[in-house]
Enzyme design. Structure first.
Site, PDB file in Angstrom:
ATOM      1  N   VAL A   9      -9.952   7.281   8.749  1.00  0.00           N
ATOM      2  CA  VAL A   9     -11.405   7.391   8.679  1.00  0.00           C
ATOM      3  C   VAL A   9     -12.079   6.083   9.075  1.00  0.00           C
ATOM      4  O   VAL A   9     -11.596   4.988   8.751  1.00  0.00           O
ATOM      5  CB  VAL A   9     -11.851   7.791   7.261  1.00  0.00           C
ATOM      6  CG1 VAL A   9     -13.346   8.122   7.239  1.00  0.00           C
ATOM      7  CG2 VAL A   9     -11.046   8.992   6.759  1.00  0.00           C
ATOM      8  N   THR A  24     -13.998   3.690   8.141  1.00  0.00           N
ATOM      9  CA  THR A  24     -14.560   2.956   7.008  1.00  0.00           C
ATOM     10  C   THR A  24     -14.146   1.502   7.147  1.00  0.00           C
ATOM     11  O   THR A  24     -13.475   1.121   8.106  1.00  0.00           O
ATOM     12  CB  THR A  24     -14.020   3.520   5.680  1.00  0.00           C
ATOM     13  OG1 THR A  24     -12.588   3.375   5.670  1.00  0.00           O
ATOM     14  CG2 THR A  24     -14.381   4.989   5.509  1.00  0.00           C
ATOM     15  N   LYS A  29       0.844   4.255  -3.079  1.00  0.00           N
ATOM     16  CA  LYS A  29       0.467   5.650  -2.882  1.00  0.00           C
ATOM     17  C   LYS A  29       1.643   6.589  -3.131  1.00  0.00           C
ATOM     18  O   LYS A  29       1.455   7.715  -3.621  1.00  0.00           O
ATOM     19  CB  LYS A  29      -0.089   5.846  -1.465  1.00  0.00           C
ATOM     20  CG  LYS A  29      -1.418   5.131  -1.218  1.00  0.00           C
ATOM     21  CD  LYS A  29      -2.498   5.581  -2.182  1.00  0.00           C
ATOM     22  CE  LYS A  29      -3.854   4.958  -1.838  1.00  0.00           C
ATOM     23  NZ  LYS A  29      -4.932   5.416  -2.747  1.00  0.00           N
ATOM     24  N   TYR A  41       0.817  -1.209   0.000  1.00  0.00           N
ATOM     25  CA  TYR A  41       0.000   0.000   0.000  1.00  0.00           C
ATOM     26  C   TYR A  41       0.854   1.264   0.000  1.00  0.00           C
ATOM     27  O   TYR A  41       0.584   2.209  -0.739  1.00  0.00           O
ATOM     28  CB  TYR A  41      -0.924  -0.017   1.224  1.00  0.00           C
ATOM     29  CG  TYR A  41      -2.029   1.028   1.180  1.00  0.00           C
ATOM     30  CD1 TYR A  41      -3.056   0.923   0.252  1.00  0.00           C
ATOM     31  CD2 TYR A  41      -2.053   2.078   2.088  1.00  0.00           C
ATOM     32  CE1 TYR A  41      -4.073   1.859   0.215  1.00  0.00           C
ATOM     33  CE2 TYR A  41      -3.060   3.018   2.059  1.00  0.00           C
ATOM     34  CZ  TYR A  41      -4.071   2.907   1.124  1.00  0.00           C
ATOM     35  OH  TYR A  41      -5.082   3.832   1.090  1.00  0.00           O
TER      36      TYR A  41
END
Length: 232
Positions: free
Chosen positions: A187, A189, A158, A154
Site C-alpha cells: 500500500v 503509505t 508477523k 518484521y
C-alpha cells in the site's frame, strides 16, 4: 443503532483511512493514536465527523494506557476491533547486523501489544452484535512465501502474530468471536512507499469487504485484502 469500531494506529495511513471510511458510512469510530497533538489529519477528520469519531490517546505498548482506554470506554461494546498499529523497525538490516533491542521493539509492537489489547477489550467484542477482531498482518510473515530471506525483525513479528491469532480464534470460538489476520497488500503509505501497488483507499475498501462477508468458519485464517487465502 449504528455499529461501533475501535481502530489503533489511526493517526495516518491505513488506520486513518479505516477511520474515515467507517465514519463516512455512519459507524461510531473510536480512533486511537499514540500522539494526538501531532495527528493533524486525524484531528481534521474528527472535526469533519464530530458525531461519529471519538479520539483516544493510546500507545499500544503501554499497559497503563490500555487499562485507561478500557475505563474511558465505559459500557461501550465493540462490533469490530481493528489492531492496525504497527512498527517496521530499521530497514535494510542484514544478518550479521541484528540487534536484540531493536528486534524486541518490533516484536513488542507487532506481536505482544495487539494480543494484549485484544485480551483487555474482548469482553466488549463478545457482548456486541459484530463480534469481530481483525489484526493487520503481512504476507512477509508467511513462511511459505519467504523466498528472499532478510527482514528478520518484521517477518518474525508477523509470523508470531499469525500464530497468536490462530490460537485466539480457537480460544474465543465459544464466545462467538471471529478473529482474522489480514494482509493489506503493498500500500502507498509511509511504510509501503510511493511505488506500492495500491492506495490506502483500495486496501481498506477491500479489507472492509472481507470483514463484512466473513463467515464463522473463516475465523483464524490469514486472508489478503481481496479475500484470498495466504499460506502460513
Amino acid at each position: 443503532m449504528s455499529e461501533t469500531v475501535l481502530i489503533t494506529g489511526a493517526g495516518r495511513g491505513l488506520g486513518l483511512e479505516f477511520a474515515y471510511q467507517y465514519a463516512r458510512d455512519g459507524w461510531k469510530v473510536h480512533a486511537c493514536c499514540r500522539d494526538l497533538t501531532h495527528a493533524e489529519d486525524l484531528l481534521a477528520l474528527e472535526a469533519r465527523f464530530p458525531d461519529q469519531i471519538d479520539l483516544h490517546t493510546l500507545d499500544v505498548n503501554k499497559d497503563g494506557q490500555i487499562k485507561a482506554l478500557d475505563r474511558v470506554l465505559g459500557d461501550t461494546t465493540l462490533d469490530l476491533l481493528i489492531n492496525n498499529a504497527g512498527y517496521y523497525g530499521p530497514k535494510g538490516v542484514a544478518f550479521g547486523s541484528l540487534e536484540r533491542e531493536l528486534w524486541r521493539q518490533v516484536l513488542e509492537t507487532n506481536t505482544l501489544s495487539p494480543i494484549m489489547l485484544a485480551q483487555a477489550l474482548y469482553p466488549r467484542v463478545a457482548a456486541s452484535q459484530g463480534k469481530t477482531i481483525a489484526f493487520l498482518s503481512s504476507k512477509v510473515g508467511s513462511i511459505t512465501d519467504n523466498s528472499s530471506g532478510g527482514g528478520y525483525y518484521y517477518r518474525s513479528s508477523k509470523t508470531a502474530l499469525n500464530q497468536a491469532v490462530k490460537s485466539l480464534s480457537i480460544d474465543l470460538e465459544g464466545a462467538g468471536v471471529k478473529v482474522l489476520a489480514l494482509h493489506p497488500g503493498w500500500v502507498q503509505t509511509d511504510m509501503g512507499g510511493p511505488n506500492a501497488l495500491i492506495t490506502a483507499e483500495e486496501s481498506v475498501r477491500g479489507m472492509r469487504t472481507v470483514l463484512e462477508n466473513m463467515e464463522p468458519n473463516q475465523s483464524g485464517t490469514f486472508l489478503d485484502y481481496m479475500g484470498n487465502l495466504i499460506e502460513w
